[in-house]
Design a protein around this motif. Sequence first.
Motif, PDB file in Angstrom:
ATOM      1  N   GLU A 181       0.833  -1.208   0.000  1.00  0.00           N
ATOM      2  CA  GLU A 181       0.000   0.000   0.000  1.00  0.00           C
ATOM      3  C   GLU A 181       0.868   1.259   0.000  1.00  0.00           C
ATOM      4  OE1 GLU A 181      -2.661  -0.984   3.551  1.00  0.00           O
ATOM      5  OE2 GLU A 181      -1.383  -2.690   3.112  1.00  0.00           O
ATOM      6  N   GLU A 183      -0.764   4.375   0.609  1.00  0.00           N
ATOM      7  CA  GLU A 183      -1.454   5.327   1.477  1.00  0.00           C
ATOM      8  C   GLU A 183      -1.105   5.056   2.938  1.00  0.00           C
ATOM      9  OE1 GLU A 183      -3.097   8.305   2.867  1.00  0.00           O
ATOM     10  OE2 GLU A 183      -3.463   8.039   0.722  1.00  0.00           O
ATOM     11  N   THR A 184      -0.445   6.029   3.565  1.00  0.00           N
ATOM     12  CA  THR A 184      -0.064   5.867   4.971  1.00  0.00           C
ATOM     13  C   THR A 184      -0.604   6.990   5.847  1.00  0.00           C
ATOM     14  OG1 THR A 184       2.016   7.080   4.637  1.00  0.00           O
ATOM     15  CG2 THR A 184       2.075   4.673   4.348  1.00  0.00           C
ATOM     16  N   GLU A 185      -1.472   7.828   5.289  1.00  0.00           N
ATOM     17  CA  GLU A 185      -2.012   8.941   6.067  1.00  0.00           C
ATOM     18  C   GLU A 185      -2.770   8.423   7.281  1.00  0.00           C
ATOM     19  OE1 GLU A 185      -4.992  12.815   5.528  1.00  0.00           O
ATOM     20  OE2 GLU A 185      -4.343  11.633   3.781  1.00  0.00           O
ATOM     21  N   ASN A 186      -2.559   9.058   8.410  1.00  0.00           N
ATOM     22  CA  ASN A 186      -3.177   8.634   9.662  1.00  0.00           C
ATOM     23  C   ASN A 186      -4.705   8.692   9.548  1.00  0.00           C
ATOM     24  OD1 ASN A 186      -3.917   8.130  12.330  1.00  0.00           O
ATOM     25  ND2 ASN A 186      -2.226   9.324  13.156  1.00  0.00           N
ATOM     26  N   PRO A 187      -5.388   7.558   9.771  1.00  0.00           N
ATOM     27  CA  PRO A 187      -6.854   7.577   9.676  1.00  0.00           C
ATOM     28  C   PRO A 187      -7.517   8.269  10.864  1.00  0.00           C
ATOM     29  CG  PRO A 187      -6.090   5.410  10.373  1.00  0.00           C
ATOM     30  CD  PRO A 187      -4.860   6.225  10.070  1.00  0.00           C
ATOM     31  N   PRO A 261      -2.080   1.971   7.112  1.00  0.00           N
ATOM     32  CA  PRO A 261      -2.293   3.244   7.819  1.00  0.00           C
ATOM     33  C   PRO A 261      -2.555   3.052   9.309  1.00  0.00           C
ATOM     34  CG  PRO A 261      -3.529   3.203   5.762  1.00  0.00           C
ATOM     35  CD  PRO A 261      -3.021   1.810   5.984  1.00  0.00           C
ATOM     36  N   TYR A 262      -3.266   1.998   9.680  1.00  0.00           N
ATOM     37  CA  TYR A 262      -3.549   1.728  11.094  1.00  0.00           C
ATOM     38  C   TYR A 262      -2.268   1.376  11.852  1.00  0.00           C
ATOM     39  CZ  TYR A 262      -8.489   1.397   9.721  1.00  0.00           C
ATOM     40  OH  TYR A 262      -9.741   1.664   9.252  1.00  0.00           O
ATOM     41  N   LYS A 264       1.100   1.705  10.897  1.00  0.00           N
ATOM     42  CA  LYS A 264       2.224   2.636  10.841  1.00  0.00           C
ATOM     43  C   LYS A 264       2.023   3.845  11.747  1.00  0.00           C
ATOM     44  CE  LYS A 264       5.262   5.069   7.592  1.00  0.00           C
ATOM     45  NZ  LYS A 264       6.457   4.409   8.132  1.00  0.00           N
ATOM     46  N   ASN A 265       0.786   4.253  11.936  1.00  0.00           N
ATOM     47  CA  ASN A 265       0.521   5.470  12.715  1.00  0.00           C
ATOM     48  C   ASN A 265       0.166   5.212  14.173  1.00  0.00           C
ATOM     49  OD1 ASN A 265       0.669   7.695  10.597  1.00  0.00           O
ATOM     50  ND2 ASN A 265      -0.734   6.252   9.616  1.00  0.00           N
TER      51      ASN A 265
END
Length: 368
Positions: A181, A183-187, A261-262, A264-265
Amino acid sequence: MASKQPSTKIKVCLVAISLGRGGAERATALLSRMLHKKGFNVSIAILNDMVDYPYEGKLFNLGALKTEPDTLSKRLARFKKLKAFFKEEQFDYIIDTRSRGSAAKDLFYLHYLYKKQRIIYVVHSFNIFQYFPKQQWLAKKMINKAEAVVGVSKAISEKINTEFETNKAITIYNPSEPFSEKETENPFSEKYILYLGRIEEKVKNFTLLLEGYKASKLSGGNIYLKIVGDGPDVDFIQQKIQEMGLSETVTLYPFTPAILPYVKNALYLTLTSRYEGFPMVLIEALSVGTPVLSVHCESGPDEIIVNKNNGLLIENHSVEALSEAMNTLAFDEDLYKTCKESAPESISHLTMDAIAEKWATVLKNKHL
């Protein structure tokens, strides 16, 4: 076994419940990709029509043939098709990654489906009777027939060899797969710790997780708990969260294969299981620099976590130990920095190439 034409590729069939939702299922999909990359001719036979994870090879989806009502005669008809598939393909090996343990089913597989086949059993849990029947004579018969038994942790392999008086069990760890993936933006806007996996109280012990979180200082420090996954106890966990007065800081989210995203952040990832195998979620977190906090359950965490180096490994079944560790990893900045920086390198021996080579060595040596 019927004679077969010479081939430059060793033919392997992985037999699994499905390729969806669970850690063992994800490990099976990864194994198909590793063996394919190594030059093996790979097929996968799945019993349920669920495919969430990318795989390589020819898929024989027995689950797609199911119709309701799923009667015994219909199930037997599907197994006849699987038997015919084995006969037509003439595999060198069948690698059975299913959870097993039903004596009647195991006898059926042993004397019908797997007759004249070379079998390798894979065991993904320290609870080995999820994979072998409790009848010792039958379990030993399965193991004696097998070419090998692969435990995904040293503790599992040692337990199998001891319990069934054999030396056929060997250890091959689950690999660390690079995330595809982008997309790594914090959800989430808030800080949080994470549980990621199957929602099943009798194995994962959410009661301990929730009690430890409630007793900690995290909620007062505006650090939330996010629980991501599916399973039989979703309603039970939701009710537990409400009863404990944790609804404002603990939230449950449905399963998603897009976990980066879950993970990594997250501040760190938690595991409070009663038992495991070789929990892939720990190595997934470490691979992206997220420290881990796990209880010392059997088995797996103590073969992954170096205490105070890439995370914390603590006494199991202790709310006090868990809450203290939650506070320490959240608020001890020096320790947290050490664990975060050390995390990726701590699993460098678990690359897909390294684990694929171990599998290739077993299959090629057995093929001689």
